[in-house]
Scaffold this active site. Structure first.
Site, short mmCIF file in Angstrom:
data_model
loop_
_atom_site.label_atom_id
_atom_site.label_comp_id
_atom_site.label_asym_id
_atom_site.label_seq_id
_atom_site.Cartn_x
_atom_site.Cartn_y
_atom_site.Cartn_z
N MET A 1 0.96 -1.34 0.11
CA MET A 1 -0.02 0.16 -0.01
C MET A 1 0.78 1.46 -0.13
SD MET A 1 -3.19 -0.99 2.15
CE MET A 1 -2.82 -0.51 3.53
N GLY B 1 11.09 -2.56 6.19
CA GLY B 1 10.24 -4.12 6.01
C GLY B 1 9.64 -4.22 4.63
N HIS B 2 9.04 -3.17 3.82
CA HIS B 2 8.51 -3.50 2.64
C HIS B 2 9.78 -3.97 1.54
CE1 HIS B 2 5.32 -0.64 3.69
NE2 HIS B 2 4.67 -1.54 3.20
N GLN C 1 -10.46 -2.81 1.97
CA GLN C 1 -9.91 -3.56 3.19
C GLN C 1 -10.04 -2.51 4.58
OE1 GLN C 1 -5.85 -4.31 1.33
NE2 GLN C 1 -5.05 -3.90 3.28
N GLY D 1 4.71 -10.25 4.44
CA GLY D 1 5.39 -10.20 5.55
C GLY D 1 4.81 -10.97 6.69
N ASP E 1 2.17 -9.04 9.35
CA ASP E 1 0.65 -9.55 9.09
C ASP E 1 0.39 -10.75 8.98
OD1 ASP E 1 -0.30 -6.63 8.51
OD2 ASP E 1 1.26 -6.60 7.33
P1 AMP Z 1 1.33 -2.75 3.43
O1 AMP Z 1 1.81 -1.65 2.60
O2 AMP Z 1 1.30 -2.40 5.00
O3 AMP Z 1 -0.26 -3.37 2.78
O4 AMP Z 1 2.28 -4.07 3.57
C1 AMP Z 1 2.86 -4.77 2.31
C2 AMP Z 1 3.56 -5.95 2.67
O5 AMP Z 1 4.64 -5.65 3.68
C3 AMP Z 1 2.70 -6.93 3.48
O6 AMP Z 1 2.90 -8.25 3.16
C4 AMP Z 1 3.21 -6.70 4.95
O7 AMP Z 1 3.03 -8.05 5.60
C5 AMP Z 1 4.71 -6.43 4.45
N1 AMP Z 1 5.35 -5.72 5.87
C6 AMP Z 1 4.93 -4.59 6.46
N2 AMP Z 1 5.43 -4.20 7.46
C7 AMP Z 1 6.53 -5.37 7.58
C8 AMP Z 1 7.68 -5.42 8.19
N3 AMP Z 1 8.15 -4.53 9.51
N4 AMP Z 1 8.66 -6.28 8.17
C9 AMP Z 1 8.49 -7.22 6.95
N5 AMP Z 1 7.39 -6.95 6.30
C10 AMP Z 1 6.54 -6.08 6.46
#
Ligand code: AMP
Length: 291
Positions: A27, A33-34, A58, A144, A147
């Protein structure tokens, strides 16, 4: 790096690719992390595609959709540095035209934890991920462990609907005090940011008790809760010790488990988890690739 905004454009690019495609759905408002997911995808595939889409379906009606942080130029710069090949940045109308009426519902696994606290959340997640998989047709897709329930739900969907994609789950990246990196951490003021370290402290407490031989899941939940309650800025949404596969609450820790929680720090709702599994059990190490 090509940046594309429409489904016909990305389909045309995809059709030219003959070897492996790694896909990272996000997103946006990217952090390390991303980028850990992107780096892993880069190592394991010939082509890396990242999507940036703040998926409206969502978010609940009282959630932070309009406030969700966005910075596309910064995101694109970070992805360029990681050697990403294609970034897909669709509009809401591209993904959800006015006549849109088909949904993916993953049952059971979504009744608990985030599913209980955020009704409709996983319907939105499963639907957008299914659409993105159909559009991008990746060889592997990266999610990740941060989640954890999302990863379990996506794996269920892929198995149930016979999707041709390998799901890879990447360990959670953390700040130096253990706080899981999250786009939502930007909402925290300095006091809340300090208080937010309590999430990981509670999770590592659960890990320590479990490693010390505690088998009573209620005892773990209680000890985690009372630690968090000592932090005045933190309000518990849930504290869970659940079966790592079914996500049902456990009474006894005889099987691989997931310690997870959702805590409000000020107005910001944060989630985190660690594995209570012999495979990834060192304290502070929640490596659980559960592929
Ligand atoms: P989001 O942009 O929040 O939808 O996250 C996109 C992807 O990045 C999802 O698969 C998350 O689980 C993963 N993600 C978010 N934060 C972290 C983190 N701290 N470490 C590893 N993966 C992450």
């Amino acid at each position: 790096m090509q940046v594309v905004r429409t489904i016909p454009e990305i389909r045309a690019l995809r059709q030219q690719l003959t070897s492996s495609v790694g896909f990272v759905p996000t997103m946006g408002y990217l952090h390390e992390g991303h980028l850990a997911l992107v780096k892993r995808a880069r190592v394991e595939n010939s082509t890396v595609i990242v999507s940036i889409f703040v998926n409206p379906t969502q978010f609940g009606p009282r959630e932070d959709l309009s406030a969700y942080p966005r910075d596309l130029n910064r995101d694109l710069e970070l992805l360029r540095k990681e050697g990403v090949d294609i970034v897909f940045v669709p509009s809401d109308d591209e993904m959800y035209p006015s006549e849109f009426s088909s949904w993916v519902d993953v049952e059971k696994l979504t009744e608990w934890l985030e599913g209980a606290s955020r009704p409709g959340h996983f319907r939105g997640v499963a639907t957008i991920v299914a659409k993105l998989f159909n559009i991008v047709q990746p060889t592997r897709a990266y999610f990740g462990q941060k989640d954890a329930q999302q990863a379990v739900v996506i794996k269920r969907m892929v198995a149930d609907l016979n999707m041709m994609v390998e799901i890879v789950v990447v360990p959670t990246l953390r700040e130096s005090d253990g706080l899981a990196m999250s786009s939502r951490n930007i909402y925290l003021n300095p006091e809340e940011r300090q208080a937010a370290a309590i999430l990981f402290q509670a999770l590592t407490l659960a890990q320590r008790l479990w490693q010390g031989g505690e088998k009573n899941a209620d005892e773990l939940r209680q000890q985690m809760s009372s630690l968090i309650q000592r932090e005045p800025l933190a309000k518990i949404d849930y504290v869970s010790i659940a079966d790592a596969e079914t996500l049902e609450e456990l009474s006894s820790l005889e099987r691989p488990a997931l310690a997870s929680l959702a805590v409000r720090t000020g107005k910001t709702r944060l989630i985190d988890n660690v594995s209570l599994d012999l495979k990834g059990a060192a304290i502070g190490n929640d490596i659980n690739t559960c592929q």
